[in-house]
Write an enzyme that holds these catalytic residues in place. Structure first.
Site, short mmCIF file in Angstrom:
data_model
loop_
_atom_site.label_atom_id
_atom_site.label_comp_id
_atom_site.label_asym_id
_atom_site.label_seq_id
_atom_site.Cartn_x
_atom_site.Cartn_y
_atom_site.Cartn_z
N ASP A 76 0.85 -1.18 0.00
CA ASP A 76 0.00 0.00 0.00
C ASP A 76 0.89 1.24 0.00
OD1 ASP A 76 -1.72 2.20 1.11
OD2 ASP A 76 -3.18 0.57 1.21
N ILE A 77 0.53 2.25 -0.78
CA ILE A 77 1.39 3.45 -0.84
C ILE A 77 1.24 4.34 0.39
CG2 ILE A 77 1.48 3.46 -3.36
CD1 ILE A 77 -0.39 5.93 -3.23
N HIS A 145 -10.13 -4.96 -3.66
CA HIS A 145 -8.79 -5.19 -3.12
C HIS A 145 -8.88 -5.51 -1.63
CE1 HIS A 145 -9.53 -0.84 -2.89
NE2 HIS A 145 -8.73 -0.80 -1.83
N LEU A 146 -8.10 -6.49 -1.24
CA LEU A 146 -8.03 -6.93 0.14
C LEU A 146 -6.88 -6.22 0.84
CD1 LEU A 146 -8.76 -9.03 2.42
CD2 LEU A 146 -6.96 -10.47 1.42
N HIS A 147 -7.18 -5.60 1.98
CA HIS A 147 -6.13 -5.00 2.81
C HIS A 147 -5.59 -6.09 3.72
CE1 HIS A 147 -6.63 -0.72 1.93
NE2 HIS A 147 -7.87 -1.09 1.64
#
EC number: 3.9.1.-
Length: 182
Positions: A76-77, A145-147
Site C-alpha cells: 500500500d502506498i 482489493h483486500l487489505h
C-alpha cells in the site's frame, strides 16, 4: 447471466480504499455506484489504477511474488502498519458489494495470498493480522482489493478507525465470506 448477487448492505453498509495516487480519487462515489450497477467483471478498465498496475503499466509499483495467476499483490502506498499489502484481482471487479456467491473462492484465494505474503516477509503471528475490504462509498479505488495489515496491535489511532472490524465502512474477509455463503 442472472446469477444471484449478495446484498452486503443488510446490517452493514458501504468497499474500496485510499491507496493510490491523488488523480485516482477524482469521482469515488460515482465510480463505486457504476461498479455496483455492473456485476459482471470486465477484464480491464483503462481508467482504473489497479487495472493499470495489474497490466504492468505502472512501473512505479513493485509487484510482490504471487503464486496465483488471477491475483496481484503490492505494498500500500500509504501503509497503516509495518506490513500493509493489497491483494487485487487482475480482472476488474468493482468492489465487495458486487461479489456473487460463486466468487467465495476468489475471496478465499485473496486471503491465502495475503497470508503467504506475510509469511514471506517473516510475519507469522496470524492472531495479530487484519484482512478486509472497505465498503462503498468509503473507497477511493473502485477495484476490489483486500487489505492485509500486520501487526494490528500497532495501528495508530486513525488507522484503528479506518480499518475498524466489521464497521459500517470496513468488513473483514472472514465476515465477507460468511455473508457470501448465506
Amino acid at each position: 447471466m442472472a446469477e444471484e448477487q449478495v446484498n452486503l448492505s443488510a446490517g452493514l453498509a458501504p468497499d474500496c480504499e485510499a491507496s493510490a495516487t491523488a488523480e485516482s480519487t477524482v469521482s469515488l462515489v460515482g465510480t463505486c455506484e457504476a461498479a455496483a450497477k455492473s456485476p459482471e467483471p470486465k477484464d480491464s478498465d483503462s481508467t482504473c489504477v489497479f487495472c493499470r498496475i495489474a497490466g504492468r503499466q505502472d512501473p512505479g509499483t513493485e509487484l510482490l511474488h504471487c503464486e496465483n495467476e488471477d491475483l496481484i499483490c503490492f505494498k500500500d502506498i500509504k501503509p497503516a502498519a509495518t506490513h500493509h499489502y493489497l491483494v487485487v484481482p487482475k480482472k476488474h471487479i468493482g468492489n465487495c458489494r458486487t461479489l456473487r456467491k460463486d466468487q467465495v473462492e476468489l475471496v478465499e484465494n485473496m486471503v491465502t495470498v495475503g497470508k503467504t505474503i506475510l509469511e514471506r516477509n517473516n510475519f507469522t503471528d496470524f492472531t495479530n493480522v487484519r484482512m478486509g475490504f472497505h465498503m462503498p462509498p468509503f473507497c477511493s479505488i473502485s477495484h476490489l482489493h483486500l487489505h492485509v495489515l500486520a501487526p494490528v496491535d500497532q495501528l495508530g489511532f486513525l488507522s484503528k478507525l479506518v480499518y475498524r472490524v466489521n464497521s459500517y465502512w470496513f468488513i473483514t474477509a472472514d465476515h465477507l465470506i460468511e455473508k457470501l455463503r448465506t
